[in-house]
Design a protein around this motif. Structure first.
Motif, PDB file in Angstrom:
ATOM      1  N   UNK A   1       2.688 -13.683 -11.638  1.00 23.92           N
ATOM      2  CA  UNK A   1       3.840 -12.780 -11.735  1.00 23.92           C
ATOM      3  C   UNK A   1       3.579 -11.616 -12.689  1.00 23.92           C
ATOM      4  N   UNK A   2       2.331 -11.140 -12.687  1.00 22.72           N
ATOM      5  CA  UNK A   2       1.993  -9.916 -13.408  1.00 22.72           C
ATOM      6  C   UNK A   2       1.975  -8.782 -12.383  1.00 22.72           C
ATOM      7  N   UNK A   3       2.800  -7.770 -12.630  1.00 22.74           N
ATOM      8  CA  UNK A   3       2.896  -6.616 -11.729  1.00 22.74           C
ATOM      9  C   UNK A   3       2.059  -5.476 -12.306  1.00 22.74           C
ATOM     10  N   UNK A   4       1.048  -5.066 -11.543  1.00 23.20           N
ATOM     11  CA  UNK A   4       0.160  -3.987 -11.968  1.00 23.20           C
ATOM     12  C   UNK A   4       0.610  -2.683 -11.321  1.00 23.20           C
ATOM     13  N   UNK A   5       1.047  -1.757 -12.163  1.00 21.60           N
ATOM     14  CA  UNK A   5       1.459  -0.430 -11.679  1.00 21.60           C
ATOM     15  C   UNK A   5       0.291   0.525 -11.895  1.00 21.60           C
ATOM     16  N   UNK A   6      -0.197   1.090 -10.816  1.00 24.00           N
ATOM     17  CA  UNK A   6      -1.308   2.042 -10.898  1.00 24.00           C
ATOM     18  C   UNK A   6      -0.771   3.456 -10.659  1.00 24.00           C
ATOM     19  N   UNK A   7      -0.998   4.345 -11.649  1.00 26.29           N
ATOM     20  CA  UNK A   7      -0.544   5.734 -11.553  1.00 26.29           C
ATOM     21  C   UNK A   7      -1.769   6.635 -11.353  1.00 26.29           C
ATOM     22  N   UNK A   8      -1.785   7.367 -10.286  1.00 27.77           N
ATOM     23  CA  UNK A   8      -2.841   8.374 -10.041  1.00 27.77           C
ATOM     24  C   UNK A   8      -2.252   9.744 -10.371  1.00 27.77           C
ATOM     25  N   UNK A   9      -2.829  10.413 -11.354  1.00 27.95           N
ATOM     26  CA  UNK A   9      -2.287  11.672 -11.864  1.00 27.95           C
ATOM     27  C   UNK A   9      -3.084  12.846 -11.276  1.00 27.95           C
ATOM     28  N   UNK A  10      -2.395  13.663 -10.505  1.00 25.04           N
ATOM     29  CA  UNK A  10      -3.045  14.837  -9.889  1.00 25.04           C
ATOM     30  C   UNK A  10      -2.922  16.078 -10.754  1.00 25.04           C
ATOM     31  N   UNK A  11      -1.985  16.073 -11.681  1.00 25.69           N
ATOM     32  CA  UNK A  11      -1.767  17.233 -12.543  1.00 25.69           C
ATOM     33  C   UNK A  11      -1.614  16.764 -13.991  1.00 25.69           C
ATOM     34  N   UNK A  12      -2.761  16.503 -14.646  1.00 23.64           N
ATOM     35  CA  UNK A  12      -2.679  16.054 -16.041  1.00 23.64           C
ATOM     36  C   UNK A  12      -2.042  17.132 -16.909  1.00 23.64           C
ATOM     37  N   UNK A  13      -1.446  16.682 -17.988  1.00 23.09           N
ATOM     38  CA  UNK A  13      -0.832  17.635 -18.897  1.00 23.09           C
ATOM     39  C   UNK A  13      -0.083  16.901 -19.990  1.00 23.09           C
ATOM     40  N   UNK A  14       0.293  17.658 -20.998  1.00 24.50           N
ATOM     41  CA  UNK A  14       1.012  17.069 -22.124  1.00 24.50           C
ATOM     42  C   UNK A  14       2.500  17.054 -21.796  1.00 24.50           C
TER      43      UNK A  14
ATOM     44  N   UNK B   1       3.199  15.501  -9.731  1.00 23.57           N
ATOM     45  CA  UNK B   1       2.169  15.308 -10.763  1.00 23.57           C
ATOM     46  C   UNK B   1       1.321  14.073 -10.485  1.00 23.57           C
ATOM     47  N   UNK B   2       1.711  13.264  -9.490  1.00 22.17           N
ATOM     48  CA  UNK B   2       0.927  12.074  -9.189  1.00 22.17           C
ATOM     49  C   UNK B   2       1.678  11.118  -8.281  1.00 22.17           C
ATOM     50  N   UNK B   3       1.047   9.984  -7.991  1.00 20.83           N
ATOM     51  CA  UNK B   3       1.644   8.925  -7.177  1.00 20.83           C
ATOM     52  C   UNK B   3       1.525   7.602  -7.914  1.00 20.83           C
ATOM     53  N   UNK B   4       2.325   6.608  -7.523  1.00 23.52           N
ATOM     54  CA  UNK B   4       2.279   5.298  -8.180  1.00 23.52           C
ATOM     55  C   UNK B   4       2.654   4.201  -7.186  1.00 23.52           C
ATOM     56  N   UNK B   5       2.093   3.007  -7.411  1.00 20.46           N
ATOM     57  CA  UNK B   5       2.415   1.830  -6.611  1.00 20.46           C
ATOM     58  C   UNK B   5       2.149   0.580  -7.449  1.00 20.46           C
ATOM     59  N   UNK B   6       2.672  -0.554  -6.990  1.00 20.70           N
ATOM     60  CA  UNK B   6       2.435  -1.790  -7.743  1.00 20.70           C
ATOM     61  C   UNK B   6       1.931  -2.899  -6.835  1.00 20.70           C
ATOM     62  N   UNK B   7       1.197  -3.830  -7.458  1.00 16.14           N
ATOM     63  CA  UNK B   7       0.757  -5.058  -6.795  1.00 16.14           C
ATOM     64  C   UNK B   7       1.138  -6.235  -7.701  1.00 16.14           C
ATOM     65  N   UNK B   8       1.171  -7.403  -7.108  1.00 18.05           N
ATOM     66  CA  UNK B   8       1.612  -8.608  -7.845  1.00 18.05           C
ATOM     67  C   UNK B   8       0.549  -9.682  -7.728  1.00 18.05           C
TER      68      UNK B   8
ATOM     69  N   UNK C   1       0.794  -1.246   0.000  1.00 14.31           N
ATOM     70  CA  UNK C   1       0.000   0.000   0.000  1.00 14.31           C
ATOM     71  C   UNK C   1       0.823   1.290   0.000  1.00 14.31           C
ATOM     72  N   UNK C   2       2.155   1.165   0.025  1.00 11.45           N
ATOM     73  CA  UNK C   2       2.968   2.389  -0.028  1.00 11.45           C
ATOM     74  C   UNK C   2       2.824   3.022  -1.411  1.00 11.45           C
ATOM     75  N   UNK C   3       3.111   4.308  -1.506  1.00 13.43           N
ATOM     76  CA  UNK C   3       3.016   5.022  -2.773  1.00 13.43           C
ATOM     77  C   UNK C   3       4.252   5.886  -2.969  1.00 13.43           C
ATOM     78  N   UNK C   4       4.674   5.985  -4.213  1.00 15.29           N
ATOM     79  CA  UNK C   4       5.813   6.829  -4.561  1.00 15.29           C
ATOM     80  C   UNK C   4       5.307   8.102  -5.212  1.00 15.29           C
ATOM     81  N   UNK C   5       5.928   9.240  -4.887  1.00 13.14           N
ATOM     82  CA  UNK C   5       5.545  10.525  -5.480  1.00 13.14           C
ATOM     83  C   UNK C   5       6.302  10.723  -6.784  1.00 13.14           C
ATOM     84  N   UNK C   6       5.577  11.144  -7.819  1.00 12.75           N
ATOM     85  CA  UNK C   6       6.159  11.391  -9.137  1.00 12.75           C
ATOM     86  C   UNK C   6       6.166  12.900  -9.368  1.00 12.75           C
TER      87      UNK C   6
END
Length: 324
Positions: free
Chosen positions: A94-107, A83-90, A70-75
């Motif tokens: 052996x498929x690792x799902x990386x979920x990125x939550x974007x707080x500041x969308x942009x190009x 601009x967001x946070x990210x974490x992974x689950x397994x 449940x820890x999250x890394x700041x991006x």
């Protein structure tokens, strides 16, 4: 629509080897994004190895290692702004799902880097999309070497098995009924209806026997195996079967065999005659007399004086006797 990488096959990484920075296309208005990374073991099964080091970068910001939930890394971006946070689950495959939550969308360009941290060399395939469910993508691996068989009349041919693997990030589904004709006398008997990531199975293919009358000696067909692989939705197998009737030997071979048989027969008869002659000499022919012994039929003149002046004159004399 999700994207899957690399374009074909898998990326093999030894211990501490890295993919380098890979482009990661993220929708500029998205508030969340998913990356699925499968770590492929060597034996058609999840290895349960050490998790890879998965890193993300937003714009020209620093590469940040994604933390395990449940820890999250700041991006952060190039200005240091979050601009967001990210974490992974397994999961069990052996498929690792990386979920990125974007707080500041942009190009801004995003980047991804994968490093193998396990002593065992592993393969990696990854896919990206809006949600984990929509990001799952299978990748089929199937030997497509053309099948070529020669089947004789009355011959029973064993089934053929073709390995099939899924090295993608989502389940592979093969469509169609079992025991379906494939053409050219082949029958698809069995196959895995669903194959999870990091798994292998096989297709079981039967070959129909040849029956008379033989319509054509060579039959060919292309069989399409439909599946849900987004890149290779239809896998084509090339099939051919050569039907043979009863063996018909070449005229020259038959003539040679007849000649060989005749020669063998003559040699055998000659040997039998020779053996018979040794056991039973022909009439009028006699074995050589022993040394100092007259022929068995010699009659001394003293025993037949009436023939002394006729036939016996031509007979050899007794041993030690001379003609007078």
């Amino acid at each position: 629509m999700a994207d899957i990488f690399p374009d074909t096959g898998q990326l093999r990484l030894a211990d501490q080897a890295t993919s380098g920075l890979l482009p990661l296309v993220v929708d500029k208005v998205a508030t969340s994004w998913s990356v699925l990374v499968v770590a492929l073991g060597p034996n058609c099964a999840p290895l349960g190895a050490r998790p890879p080091d998965i890193e993300l970068r937003a714009g020209s910001g620093v590469l940040t290692t994604v933390a395990q939930a449940p820890a999250k890394s700041s991006i952060v971006d190039g200005t240091g702004s979050a601009v967001g946070t990210a974490s992974w689950t397994r999961d069990a495959n052996d498929v690792f799902t990386v979920q990125i939550d974007i707080s500041n969308p942009g190009e801004r360009p995003w980047g991804l880097r994968i490093t193998n941290t396990d002593p065992q060399e592993l393969g990696f395939v990854w896919s990206t999309g809006r949600t984990p469910a929509k990001t799952q993508q299978p990748r089929i691996i199937l030997d497509r070497t053309p099948l070529r068989m020669t089947v004789a009349l009355g011959e029973t041919v064993p089934d053929i098995t073709i390995p099939i693997s899924n090295i993608g990030t989502g389940p592979l589904h093969v469509n169609g009924p079992g025991d379906q004709p494939m053409g050219a006398g082949y029958v698809l008997k069995n196959f895995p209806a669903s194959l999870p990531p990091n798994a292998c199975d096989h297709l079981q293919i039967g070959i129909s026997p040849v029956s008379e009358p033989i319509v054509t000696s060579l039959q060919t067909a292309d069989f399409v195996l439909p599946c849900n692989d987004p890149v290779t939705q239809e896998v084509t197998l090339q099939l051919s079967r050569d039907e043979k009737g009863k063996d018909v030997k070449d005229v020259k071979d038959v003539a040679k065999e007849n000649k060989d048989d005749k020669d063998d027969k003559e040699r055998k008869e000659a040997k039998e005659d020779k053996d018979a002659f040794k056991e039973h000499p022909a009439e009028g022919m006699h074995p050589a007399s022993e040394v100092n012994h007259p022929p068995e039929h010699f009659i001394p003149p003293a025993q037949r004086p009436d023939l002394a002046d006729s036939a016996l004159r031509d007979e050899p004399p007794e041993p030690g006797r001379t003609e007078r």
